[in-house]
Motif scaffolding. Sequence first.
Motif, PDB file in Angstrom:
ATOM      1  N   UNK A   1      41.731  52.788  43.547  1.00  0.00           N
ATOM      2  CA  UNK A   1      42.527  53.047  44.356  1.00  0.00           C
ATOM      3  C   UNK A   1      41.813  52.406  45.698  1.00  0.00           C
ATOM      4  N   UNK A   2      42.167  51.260  46.286  1.00  0.00           N
ATOM      5  CA  UNK A   2      41.689  51.026  47.564  1.00  0.00           C
ATOM      6  C   UNK A   2      41.579  51.952  48.065  1.00  0.00           C
ATOM      7  N   UNK A   3      40.829  50.739  49.446  1.00  0.00           N
ATOM      8  CA  UNK A   3      40.149  52.050  50.782  1.00  0.00           C
ATOM      9  C   UNK A   3      40.940  52.276  51.675  1.00  0.00           C
ATOM     10  N   UNK A   4      41.998  51.528  51.966  1.00  0.00           N
ATOM     11  CA  UNK A   4      43.040  51.324  53.509  1.00  0.00           C
ATOM     12  C   UNK A   4      44.736  52.359  52.028  1.00  0.00           C
ATOM     13  N   UNK A   5      43.855  53.225  51.502  1.00  0.00           N
ATOM     14  CA  UNK A   5      45.173  53.902  50.607  1.00  0.00           C
ATOM     15  C   UNK A   5      45.466  55.108  51.297  1.00  0.00           C
TER      16      UNK A   5
ATOM     17  N   UNK B   1      38.409  63.049  40.289  1.00  0.00           N
ATOM     18  CA  UNK B   1      39.230  61.650  40.119  1.00  0.00           C
ATOM     19  C   UNK B   1      37.607  62.015  38.462  1.00  0.00           C
ATOM     20  N   UNK B   2      38.943  61.166  37.331  1.00  0.00           N
ATOM     21  CA  UNK B   2      38.085  61.190  36.519  1.00  0.00           C
ATOM     22  C   UNK B   2      36.830  60.923  36.725  1.00  0.00           C
ATOM     23  N   UNK B   3      35.938  60.530  35.989  1.00  0.00           N
ATOM     24  CA  UNK B   3      34.888  59.644  36.255  1.00  0.00           C
ATOM     25  C   UNK B   3      34.758  58.290  36.476  1.00  0.00           C
ATOM     26  N   UNK B   4      36.287  57.941  35.042  1.00  0.00           N
ATOM     27  CA  UNK B   4      35.706  56.388  35.208  1.00  0.00           C
ATOM     28  C   UNK B   4      37.095  55.415  36.126  1.00  0.00           C
ATOM     29  N   UNK B   5      37.323  56.172  37.199  1.00  0.00           N
ATOM     30  CA  UNK B   5      38.173  56.130  38.454  1.00  0.00           C
ATOM     31  C   UNK B   5      37.755  55.572  38.653  1.00  0.00           C
ATOM     32  N   UNK B   6      37.310  54.140  39.903  1.00  0.00           N
ATOM     33  CA  UNK B   6      37.270  54.298  41.380  1.00  0.00           C
ATOM     34  C   UNK B   6      38.208  54.202  42.992  1.00  0.00           C
ATOM     35  N   UNK B   7      37.356  54.869  43.138  1.00  0.00           N
ATOM     36  CA  UNK B   7      38.210  54.965  44.831  1.00  0.00           C
ATOM     37  C   UNK B   7      37.624  54.905  45.958  1.00  0.00           C
ATOM     38  N   UNK B   8      37.920  53.670  46.351  1.00  0.00           N
ATOM     39  CA  UNK B   8      37.131  52.391  46.935  1.00  0.00           C
ATOM     40  C   UNK B   8      36.131  53.544  48.503  1.00  0.00           C
TER      41      UNK B   8
END
Length: 192
Positions: A29-33, A5-12
């Motif tokens: 990417x939201x939490x329930x994925x 994951x790129x450093x600017x990506x948000x992975x919940x």
Amino acid sequence: MEYFAHSTAVIDRGAYIGKNTRIWHFSHVSSKVRIGKKCNIGQSVFIDNNTTIGNYCKIQNNVNIYEGVVLEDFVFCGPSMTFTNVKIPRARYPRERGGCYYLKTLVKEGASIGAHVTIVCGVTIGKNALIGSGAVVTKDVPNHAIIVGNPGKQIGWACECGKRLYKTEDVFHCSDCEKKYKENTVGLEELK
């Protein structure tokens, strides 16, 4: 982590991401994925809760995948295409998350969706279907169908390899990979 994951990506927290998947700049990417293995998630992609992405999917830049969407394996989502999940959106009357207003959308294995396509919720895109750039899909798409326009209309059939099929008698043929298909109630089926 077995994915990139790129450093600017948000992975919940809570999202499941398969081995060797890559997630690029500014994506969320939201939490329930659930995302399968060896997928490529482009720049500025949003993936909402309660979505499933299969293995080997390619999701190009600026794609929105909203709640209720399921992508099977080897699905291609072109740049800036989008899914919807409510047929009658109203700012004054918000639809409840997970309620009866959110309609499911299924994209079957090997389907390709072109750039700037809109998929209206509640439909199934058939296996190895090919949706042309800019199309608006408002109803179910048969396996191997080629769809273009607004509203989307079928103009032919596509091979698993993507080549347009030609017909002799009641059999459809691919001039590239030489596969053969026969029409059935859900589109085309490969002859073995």
